[in-house]
Scaffold this motif. Structure first.
Motif, mmCIF file in Angstrom:
data_model
loop_
_atom_site.group_PDB
_atom_site.id
_atom_site.type_symbol
_atom_site.label_atom_id
_atom_site.label_comp_id
_atom_site.label_asym_id
_atom_site.label_seq_id
_atom_site.Cartn_x
_atom_site.Cartn_y
_atom_site.Cartn_z
ATOM 1 N N UNK A 182 50.748 -9.536 -4.699
ATOM 2 C CA UNK A 182 51.472 -8.543 -5.500
ATOM 3 C C UNK A 182 51.212 -8.777 -6.982
ATOM 4 N N UNK A 183 51.247 -10.037 -7.388
ATOM 5 C CA UNK A 183 51.042 -10.355 -8.804
ATOM 6 C C UNK A 183 49.647 -9.906 -9.253
ATOM 7 N N UNK A 184 48.669 -10.172 -8.388
ATOM 8 C CA UNK A 184 47.302 -9.744 -8.720
ATOM 9 C C UNK A 184 47.215 -8.225 -8.771
ATOM 10 N N UNK A 185 47.918 -7.565 -7.850
ATOM 11 C CA UNK A 185 47.855 -6.107 -7.819
ATOM 12 C C UNK A 185 48.355 -5.505 -9.136
ATOM 13 N N UNK A 186 49.265 -6.200 -9.770
ATOM 14 C CA UNK A 186 49.752 -5.739 -11.064
ATOM 15 C C UNK A 186 48.874 -6.246 -12.216
ATOM 16 N N UNK A 187 47.794 -6.897 -11.888
ATOM 17 C CA UNK A 187 46.866 -7.466 -12.882
ATOM 18 C C UNK A 187 47.574 -8.422 -13.846
ATOM 19 N N UNK A 188 48.445 -9.272 -13.311
ATOM 20 C CA UNK A 188 49.204 -10.171 -14.174
ATOM 21 C C UNK A 188 48.721 -11.608 -14.028
ATOM 22 N N UNK A 189 48.708 -12.366 -15.120
ATOM 23 C CA UNK A 189 48.339 -13.773 -15.022
ATOM 24 C C UNK A 189 49.401 -14.555 -14.244
#
Length: 946
Positions: A100-107
């Motif tokens: 999910x975190x990657x899907x939001x392009x977040x570090x």
DNA sequence: AAGGTCACG
DNA sequence: GACGTACGTGACCTTG
């Protein structure tokens, strides 16, 4: 323009656990559990929504725990040692959180051997040192140590609890801990933490810890001062566990100099790539979020977030959200837009505006909480979003020397408002408007017509909070849920505790922000909720039952009931004497003095010291000493048990009734005025508080004496009319049980008939058993429950249940069909269309699920009964008025009973009217296949009327 | 603030 | 074999 940088640090791991416990156990299309992931995703979404806001994030990173090991384990091998493994349906969600975190392009930051808290501390300090503001997205109390106001080149650090939508700054930390952030660590070290297995000082909780630090200024000083303290448990503990506290202080200290794996500047937010996010949402069946993404990240509908389960896992039709119409878009709440109305000219202007608006929100501000005693201080009105005003009427005055603020004359203003508030052409919307009705009624204003957002919410969403997401119907909660807005709280305006000031002393600018906002929020909630009634099938019960009931119940509250103070006082004295005598006997039997009212001490005396047998019970490991246990001991010849039972009965009667009711007499009316809640019981029943007049004793002779103190005025009598066996009658109708229907039609004693059918013979024992079984059916039966009640083995109880089902075919089918329907749709329904939601009906936890099942079996029956008596209440006064009996007063409702006060000479003419209205209350909406029996009694007291 | 107990339908 | 042993409430007391 040098924009301020603002770093958001998301405490991902802590959030996941919280989301897991607060959200329903959803699964995605492949059957993977995703409840916590869903919660996490909506949280990130919310943060992304804040991007453009003034104090929104410019930089953001998610911090996760990678391993459970850290420097704390090196110095304390018990650190987090008794933490249970994560629930098994949470484990597969951990990797999804990363997706999910990657899907939001977040570090994302996760480091071996470093706890997330320490990493957050290190980043927060580093960013603040650069002058950036920092927001830690977490509600972890350990992290509250970091909060600070900034200044001197340093940025501020605060926290954000996304679940409660609350900012946590220095003042919130001070409110929670009673000390500033720099001393939070000291408080935590004293308290300890059972979850992390931080010892603290045994026996010291949050309150004591705060007190110690406040008094001594620091942990070390508090510990150093221990030898000089006066002798107490606390002193001993401080001395004995000093080392624990010192170790705890080290454990709760955050490590603020961890190496930073990613540079802070690299955490810059620069947009979310829609592709990966859409793919992620799609994969896990988060269809409502996907729709929002497709809609261009439009205004999020908070109601969807409340219950994603149904929309996403039960298909679109299972949920009211599935066919929701687009909601009106409103500008954000802007408190600076509100007007303080201080002249007659402006008041006239607003009244004209209200007349044109046709739908206005109204809220009254008063000097106290009790509608029967509070004085009116001001009125707020709203005609549209941000279009709201506050009309102060009685501000200032307690300080004789201060100048009173300018305001319209009290009588003049009310005279101007009265036609508006009574106008048929203008709908008055309130949040719990019954309160405002009662206040204004005392000034001669009869507000009508009305709508109530609290009740609309209840008729739509009763029971939805059972899964802990929050399903209340209070304004703050509704505002959070449906508008995504946190209104000012009364506490913020008036303070709390000793420092609390009456609303009339609040400065007008602040009073206006608070009062007008309430009207604004109410107006917006109405726009939001009212259309749902029609869409979701709630109109019938709202329009026909609950809305018309509001003025009726308001009137009953104002009527009140007379209680005989002298009689209560005499009883109080008798009870006191007798209690003292019993207490002495109990102490003698125990061989020592102890607090009889302490279940803990009593348990130790009975089972440890005196050696009676009786098992442990409950999580606390404490002996149970409830009535059932004591009665068993009494059967074994334990005199002390008898005495305790008697002592308990008398102290209960004294404190809860004879003492409290005297206190409750209103000095102006000389009567007791309860307050009914129309949203208090999930099933649709009313509840009664302050005082509760729905649990006045009746079952024992000694308790009934209290009923004798409920009396009419001279020349009048009390009349009590109750539905006989209404729930069993409804069960007979709803389950279509011919035998039972026949018995009711013939007017037979229903428990006798049940005994006849079950055992072929009727005597005292079989009738008593039959009665127990009849109730068991209404409450959702289990063999163990019935066995416990009847004192038989579960096998035998099961045989009786089987026989019941066999003799009364229809019951079993009713139960099966009800449960099937609840599982399918998520809610149960009464004959009149009242819904109760059961979000835990599919729980994996058996106890929880079975509990929901029993409640779901009972709700349609209890709820239909509530609907029927409510309909009778709505029709009662018009029917009496038609018969020339408008002076008869309806005083109380006790679920299946109505209590009236009337001149003795009118009993003969009023009784048939009351009986007819109650007996026919289901008609014409529902034509029951059983008659509704009514029993009426009258007399010089409530007791005598039975 | 929480748990135990008990008053009612 | 677990949960805890009937549905729905509210008030008061003790204790940590």
């Amino acid at each position: 323009m040098a924009d301020k940088q603002h770093l958001y640090l998301v405490d991902g791991s802590a959030y996941i656990f919280r989301a897991y416990h607060r959200l329903p156990p959803l699964t995605d299309p492949e059957g993977t559990p995703v409840g916590a992931v869903y919660g996490y995703t909506t949280m990130l979404w919310k943060l992304a929504d804040d991007l453009d806001k003034a104090d929104g994030p410019t930089h953001l990173a998610v911090v996760l725990d990678k391993s459970s090991h850290s420097f704390r384990n090196e110095i304390y091998d018990q650190y987090k040692a008794n933490r249970p493994p994560p629930p098994e349906d949470l484990v597969p969600q951990f990797p999804l959180i990363r997706d999910a975190t990657r899907a939001f392009s977040l570090p994302m930051i996760e480091e071996e051997n470093v706890e997330a808290d320490d990493m957050i501390a290190s980043y927060a300090r580093a960013a603040a040192a650069k002058g950036w503001d920092v927001t830690i997205v977490s509600s972890d109390k350990d992290l509250m140590q970091l909060v600070g106001p900034g200044g001197d080149g340093h940025g501020a650090i605060d926290m954000l609890d996304t679940m409660k939508n609350a900012r946590i700054g220095v003042s919130e930390v001070e409110e929670k801990f009673g000390v500033g952030p720099d001393l939070v660590g000291d408080v935590l070290a004293l308290m300890g933490d059972s979850v992390d297995n931080i010892p603290g000082i045994f026996g010291v909780g949050p309150k004591t810890a705060t007190k110690l630090i406040q008094e001594h200024g620091s942990l070390t000083s508090a510990l150093d001062a221990a030898p000089e303290m006066k002798k107490s448990k606390l002193k001993e503990r401080l001395l004995e566990h000093r080392a624990d506290a010192e170790l705890s202080r080290i454990l709760v200290t955050l490590k603020e100099d961890c190496p930073l794996p990613i540079a802070i500047d690299d955490m810059k937010l620069d947009g979310i790539a829609p592709g990966p996010l859409a793919a992620f949402l799609e994969k896990h069946g988060f269809t409502s979020l996907l729709r929002r993404l497709d809609a261009g990240n439009g205004s999020p509908d908070r109601a969807n977030e409340l219950n994603p389960a149904k929309a996403d896992t039960h298909g679109a039709d299972a949920s009211p959200e599935g066919n929701r119409q687009p909601l009106p878009e409103f500008p954000a709440i802007d408190r600076s837009a509100y007007e303080t109305v201080q002249t007659m000219e402006r008041l006239e202007h607003w009244i004209t505006q209200c007349e044109q608006a046709r739908e206005i929100a109204v809220d009254t501000e008063t000097s106290a909480l009790d509608a029967m005693q509070a004085d009116l201080v001001g009125v707020s009105l709203a005609t549209g979003p941000n279009h709201a005003c506050y009309i102060p009427l009685a501000h200032g005055g307690s300080d004789m020397f201060a100048e009173k603020p300018e305001q319209v004359g009290f009588d003049e203003a009310l005279a101007a408002l009265k036609p508006l508030l009574e106008s048929d052409a203008v709908l008055k919307i309130g949040q719990n408007i019954k309160y405002d009705l009662n206040v204004l009624s005392r000034y001669g204003i009869n507000v009508a017509p009305i709508d109530d957002t609290m009740i609309i919410s209840f008729d739509l969403d009763a029971g939805r909070g059972q899964d802990g997401i929050g399903g209340g119907h209070g304004m703050d909660e509704l505002s959070e849920r449906h508008l995504g807005h946190t209104p000012l709280t009364f506490k913020e305006i008036c303070g709390t505790g000793k420092k609390q000031i009456p609303f009339g002393e609040v400065p007008l600018d602040k009073a206006t922000e608070y009062a007008a906002e309430d009207a604004d929020v109410t107006w917006r909630l109405h726009q939001h909720l009212k259309p749902r009634l029609a869409i979701e099938g709630g109109s019938r019960v709202y329009e026909r039952v609950d809305r018309p009931l509001v003025p009726v119940v308001a009137m009953m509250e104002r009527n009140g009931i007379k209680v005989d103070r002298t009689r209560l006082a005499r009883l109080s004295e008798e009870f006191a004497t007798e209690t003292a005598r019993l207490e002495q006997q109990i102490h003698e039997l125990a061989g020592e003095e102890f607090t009889v009212g302490s279940p803990k001490q009593l348990g130790d005396i009975l089972f440890d010291k005196l050696g009676y047998k009786g098992g442990r019970k409950g999580k606390s490991g404490q002996f149970s000493t409830d009535q059932a246990v004591l009665e068993k001991l009494s059967g074994q010849g334990a005199d002390i048990a008898d005495k305790v039972l008697e002592w308990r009965q008398l102290t209960k009667l004294k404190s809860t009734y004879t003492d409290a009711l005297q206190q409750a007499i209103n000095p102006h009316t000389g009567r007791v005025h309860t307050s009914y809640s129309l949203v208090g019981a999930q099933t649709g029943r009313l509840s009664s508080t302050d005082p509760n007049l729905q649990n006045i004793p009746i079952r024992t002779p000694i308790g009934r004496q209290i009923r004798e103190a409920f009396v009419p005025e001279d020349g009048n009598v009390l009349l009590a009319a109750d539905y006989s066996q209404i729930e069993l009658r409804l069960a007979a109708h709803m389950a279509d049980v011919d035998t039972l229907k026949d018995a009711f039609a013939k007017g037979e004693d229903i428990h006798n008939r049940t005994a006849q059918e079950m055992y072929g013979a009727v005597d005292r024992d079989t009738r008593a058993q039959a009665k127990t079984i009849n109730f068991a059916i209404l409450y959702g039966i289990s063999r163990w429950g019935l066995a416990g009640r009847l004192g038989v083995e579960p096998d035998e109880a099961q045989a009786m249940i089987d026989r019941y089902f066999q003799r009364f075919p229809g019951i079993q089918r009713y139960i099966a069909e009800t449960l099937e329907s609840v599982r399918e749709r998520g809610y149960s329904e009464t004959l009149f269309g009242r819904k109760t939601w059961f979000p835990r009906i599919d729980s994996k936890n058996q106890a929880e699920r079975q509990g929901s099942e029993r409640a779901a079996i009972n709700a349609p029956i209890q709820g239909t009964s509530a609907d029927i008596i409510k309909r009778a209440m709505v029709r009662m006064m018009p029917a009496l008025e038609d018969a020339g009996l408008g002076h008869v007063q309806m005083l109380l409702q006790v679920h299946d009973e109505l209590v009236f006060e009337l001149p003795e000479s009118d009993v003969a003419s009023a009784s048939p009217v009351i009986e007819r209205v109650m007996a026919d209350a289901a008609l014409p909406a529902v034509d029951l296949s059983v008659p509704l029996g009514i029993e009426i009694g009258t007399g010089p007291s409530w007791d005598a009327a039975h």
